[in-house]
Design a protein around this motif. Sequence first.
Motif, PDB file in Angstrom:
ATOM      1  N   GLU A  42       0.849  -1.184   0.000  1.00 49.64           N
ATOM      2  CA  GLU A  42       0.000   0.000   0.000  1.00 49.64           C
ATOM      3  C   GLU A  42       0.885   1.235   0.000  1.00 49.64           C
ATOM      4  OE1 GLU A  42      -3.184   0.399  -0.304  1.00 49.64           O
ATOM      5  OE2 GLU A  42      -3.686  -1.728  -0.345  1.00 49.64           O
ATOM      6  N   PRO A  43       0.732   2.120  -0.982  1.00 48.93           N
ATOM      7  CA  PRO A  43       1.560   3.328  -0.995  1.00 48.93           C
ATOM      8  C   PRO A  43       1.164   4.292   0.111  1.00 48.93           C
ATOM      9  CG  PRO A  43      -0.110   3.425  -2.718  1.00 48.93           C
ATOM     10  CD  PRO A  43      -0.191   2.052  -2.122  1.00 48.93           C
ATOM     11  N   ALA A  44       2.108   5.087   0.531  1.00 53.66           N
ATOM     12  CA  ALA A  44       1.816   6.141   1.508  1.00 53.66           C
ATOM     13  C   ALA A  44       0.847   7.151   0.891  1.00 53.66           C
ATOM     14  CB  ALA A  44       3.110   6.827   1.928  1.00 53.66           C
ATOM     15  N   PRO A  45      -0.017   7.758   1.693  1.00 57.31           N
ATOM     16  CA  PRO A  45      -1.101   8.593   1.161  1.00 57.31           C
ATOM     17  C   PRO A  45      -0.716  10.056   0.929  1.00 57.31           C
ATOM     18  CG  PRO A  45      -1.371   8.377   3.513  1.00 57.31           C
ATOM     19  CD  PRO A  45      -0.129   7.583   3.152  1.00 57.31           C
ATOM     20  N   PHE A  46       0.466  10.289   0.345  1.00 60.18           N
ATOM     21  CA  PHE A  46       0.913  11.657   0.145  1.00 60.18           C
ATOM     22  C   PHE A  46       1.089  11.941  -1.340  1.00 60.18           C
ATOM     23  CE2 PHE A  46       2.781  10.196   4.252  1.00 60.18           C
ATOM     24  CZ  PHE A  46       1.974  10.964   5.090  1.00 60.18           C
ATOM     25  N   ARG A  47       0.822  13.183  -1.737  1.00 58.16           N
ATOM     26  CA  ARG A  47       0.853  13.556  -3.131  1.00 58.16           C
ATOM     27  C   ARG A  47       2.184  14.213  -3.496  1.00 58.16           C
ATOM     28  NH1 ARG A  47      -1.825  10.775  -6.103  1.00 58.16           N
ATOM     29  NH2 ARG A  47      -1.571  12.402  -7.722  1.00 58.16           N
ATOM     30  N   LEU A  48       2.791  13.688  -4.546  1.00 56.11           N
ATOM     31  CA  LEU A  48       4.030  14.246  -5.054  1.00 56.11           C
ATOM     32  C   LEU A  48       3.776  15.658  -5.590  1.00 56.11           C
ATOM     33  CD1 LEU A  48       7.033  13.622  -5.737  1.00 56.11           C
ATOM     34  CD2 LEU A  48       6.248  12.872  -7.983  1.00 56.11           C
ATOM     35  N   GLY A  49       4.604  16.599  -5.166  1.00 57.38           N
ATOM     36  CA  GLY A  49       4.450  17.970  -5.602  1.00 57.38           C
ATOM     37  C   GLY A  49       3.474  18.787  -4.783  1.00 57.38           C
ATOM     38  N   GLU A  50       2.841  18.149  -3.783  1.00 61.20           N
ATOM     39  CA  GLU A  50       1.850  18.853  -2.969  1.00 61.20           C
ATOM     40  C   GLU A  50       2.162  18.784  -1.478  1.00 61.20           C
ATOM     41  OE1 GLU A  50      -2.036  17.414  -3.878  1.00 61.20           O
ATOM     42  OE2 GLU A  50      -1.822  17.737  -6.041  1.00 61.20           O
ATOM     43  N   HIS A  51       2.514  17.598  -0.993  1.00 65.53           N
ATOM     44  CA  HIS A  51       2.732  17.406   0.436  1.00 65.53           C
ATOM     45  C   HIS A  51       4.076  18.005   0.830  1.00 65.53           C
ATOM     46  CE1 HIS A  51       2.155  15.509   4.335  1.00 65.53           C
ATOM     47  NE2 HIS A  51       3.389  15.008   4.252  1.00 65.53           N
ATOM     48  N   ALA A  52       4.044  18.995   1.722  1.00 64.36           N
ATOM     49  CA  ALA A  52       5.259  19.748   2.040  1.00 64.36           C
ATOM     50  C   ALA A  52       6.036  19.213   3.235  1.00 64.36           C
ATOM     51  CB  ALA A  52       4.904  21.219   2.282  1.00 64.36           C
ATOM     52  N   ALA A  53       5.399  18.509   4.124  1.00 61.99           N
ATOM     53  CA  ALA A  53       6.059  18.095   5.366  1.00 61.99           C
ATOM     54  C   ALA A  53       7.063  16.975   5.112  1.00 61.99           C
ATOM     55  CB  ALA A  53       5.009  17.633   6.377  1.00 61.99           C
ATOM     56  N   LEU A  54       8.106  16.951   5.937  1.00 59.85           N
ATOM     57  CA  LEU A  54       9.074  15.858   5.922  1.00 59.85           C
ATOM     58  C   LEU A  54       8.479  14.676   6.686  1.00 59.85           C
ATOM     59  CD1 LEU A  54      12.872  16.054   6.439  1.00 59.85           C
ATOM     60  CD2 LEU A  54      11.544  14.496   7.862  1.00 59.85           C
ATOM     61  N   GLU A  55       8.485  13.504   6.064  1.00 58.55           N
ATOM     62  CA  GLU A  55       7.906  12.312   6.675  1.00 58.55           C
ATOM     63  C   GLU A  55       9.027  11.353   7.065  1.00 58.55           C
ATOM     64  OE1 GLU A  55       4.790  11.819   7.413  1.00 58.55           O
ATOM     65  OE2 GLU A  55       4.059  13.684   6.482  1.00 58.55           O
ATOM     66  N   ARG A  56       9.184  11.149   8.370  1.00 57.99           N
ATOM     67  CA  ARG A  56      10.192  10.203   8.845  1.00 57.99           C
ATOM     68  C   ARG A  56       9.598   8.795   8.936  1.00 57.99           C
ATOM     69  NH1 ARG A  56      14.749  12.616  10.248  1.00 57.99           N
ATOM     70  NH2 ARG A  56      14.728  14.841  10.758  1.00 57.99           N
ATOM     71  N   GLN A  73       3.913   7.815  -8.643  1.00 64.65           N
ATOM     72  CA  GLN A  73       3.539   9.155  -9.067  1.00 64.65           C
ATOM     73  C   GLN A  73       4.579   9.824  -9.966  1.00 64.65           C
ATOM     74  OE1 GLN A  73       1.490  11.548  -5.809  1.00 64.65           O
ATOM     75  NE2 GLN A  73       2.318   9.862  -4.586  1.00 64.65           N
ATOM     76  N   ALA A  74       5.642   9.112 -10.287  1.00 63.03           N
ATOM     77  CA  ALA A  74       6.688   9.664 -11.143  1.00 63.03           C
ATOM     78  C   ALA A  74       6.128   9.992 -12.523  1.00 63.03           C
ATOM     79  CB  ALA A  74       7.841   8.675 -11.255  1.00 63.03           C
ATOM     80  N   GLN A  75       6.529  11.131 -13.053  1.00 58.71           N
ATOM     81  CA  GLN A  75       6.056  11.585 -14.356  1.00 58.71           C
ATOM     82  C   GLN A  75       7.163  11.688 -15.407  1.00 58.71           C
ATOM     83  OE1 GLN A  75       2.749  12.195 -15.160  1.00 58.71           O
ATOM     84  NE2 GLN A  75       2.385  11.276 -13.141  1.00 58.71           N
ATOM     85  N   VAL A  95       6.321  -2.293  -7.680  1.00 57.58           N
ATOM     86  CA  VAL A  95       7.436  -1.429  -8.065  1.00 57.58           C
ATOM     87  C   VAL A  95       7.723  -1.589  -9.556  1.00 57.58           C
ATOM     88  CG1 VAL A  95       9.909  -1.040  -7.770  1.00 57.58           C
ATOM     89  CG2 VAL A  95       8.443  -1.389  -5.771  1.00 57.58           C
ATOM     90  N   GLN A  96       7.762  -2.829 -10.016  1.00 54.73           N
ATOM     91  CA  GLN A  96       8.010  -3.077 -11.438  1.00 54.73           C
ATOM     92  C   GLN A  96       6.927  -2.442 -12.305  1.00 54.73           C
ATOM     93  OE1 GLN A  96       8.105  -7.214 -12.500  1.00 54.73           O
ATOM     94  NE2 GLN A  96       8.793  -6.824 -14.575  1.00 54.73           N
ATOM     95  N   ASP A  97       5.688  -2.563 -11.883  1.00 53.32           N
ATOM     96  CA  ASP A  97       4.583  -1.982 -12.655  1.00 53.32           C
ATOM     97  C   ASP A  97       4.704  -0.458 -12.727  1.00 53.32           C
ATOM     98  OD1 ASP A  97       3.589  -4.509 -13.007  1.00 53.32           O
ATOM     99  OD2 ASP A  97       2.051  -4.341 -11.457  1.00 53.32           O
ATOM    100  N   ALA A  98       5.066   0.172 -11.602  1.00 56.25           N
ATOM    101  CA  ALA A  98       5.202   1.623 -11.589  1.00 56.25           C
ATOM    102  C   ALA A  98       6.321   2.078 -12.525  1.00 56.25           C
ATOM    103  CB  ALA A  98       5.464   2.109 -10.167  1.00 56.25           C
ATOM    104  N   CYS A  99       7.441   1.375 -12.495  1.00 54.07           N
ATOM    105  CA  CYS A  99       8.561   1.731 -13.368  1.00 54.07           C
ATOM    106  C   CYS A  99       8.221   1.477 -14.830  1.00 54.07           C
ATOM    107  CB  CYS A  99       9.806   0.944 -12.962  1.00 54.07           C
ATOM    108  SG  CYS A  99      10.448   1.364 -11.319  1.00 54.07           S
ATOM    109  N   THR A 100       7.544   0.392 -15.110  1.00 54.48           N
ATOM    110  CA  THR A 100       7.135   0.090 -16.484  1.00 54.48           C
ATOM    111  C   THR A 100       6.211   1.172 -17.019  1.00 54.48           C
ATOM    112  OG1 THR A 100       7.307  -2.284 -16.041  1.00 54.48           O
ATOM    113  CG2 THR A 100       6.037  -1.626 -17.972  1.00 54.48           C
ATOM    114  N   GLN A 101       5.267   1.593 -16.211  1.00 51.35           N
ATOM    115  CA  GLN A 101       4.328   2.629 -16.624  1.00 51.35           C
ATOM    116  C   GLN A 101       5.058   3.926 -16.969  1.00 51.35           C
ATOM    117  OE1 GLN A 101       1.104   3.212 -13.885  1.00 51.35           O
ATOM    118  NE2 GLN A 101       0.451   5.142 -14.820  1.00 51.35           N
TER     119      GLN A 101
END
Length: 209
Positions: A42-56, A73-75, A95-101
Amino acid sequence: MNDDSAPLNETEPDLPAIDFQSPGRFSVHNPASDALPPRLLEPAPFRLGEHAALERFHTPEQAQAHALALLQQAQSSICLYSPDLEHLLYNHSSVQDACTQLLLANPRNQLRILLRDVSRPIKNGHRLLNLAQRITSNLHIRKINPDLPSEDSAYLLVDRCGLLLRPKPETYSGYALYNDAGRVRGQQAQFNQAWDTSLLDPDLRSFLL
């Protein structure tokens, strides 16, 4: 009149009856398979380019969730700096599916991977190595030059604003950033410098050909 050529009418001696007792039915028990169905990530629920806080994060599961969220979310680009393609984090179908996409979405999109040790993923197998055999135009894997100083950390860079960094690769503690262009720019410069001096390992070349 007797016919001497006729066979003698002899009777076989009586044989004792065989006392046979069936041992009964046997049940065949096949051992249960140790193979478990692949665990869904399950991916973390944060949006690339929007979520500003540092997540430890401090556990493998948390590291997996952040890595997958960034990858999905890579473009345009993914850069991975890793000791050995870290099986637990990156050897998964999601991970493979995300990279393939990403790679198939646009021929200009790129996935670059820098490794300190290429022998382990080659020996044990890895989904991203398999992907590199199929997509050769914009997926590149190289070895960190062992003769030059290099970073001890492991990190993932996504587009111009996403970063997952673990200062000590032997642990799963670190932090993720989803919208920090300044810090990503600095880390990207270090990656590019290491990439420019990296090597194409002969074992890796033979595997990918």
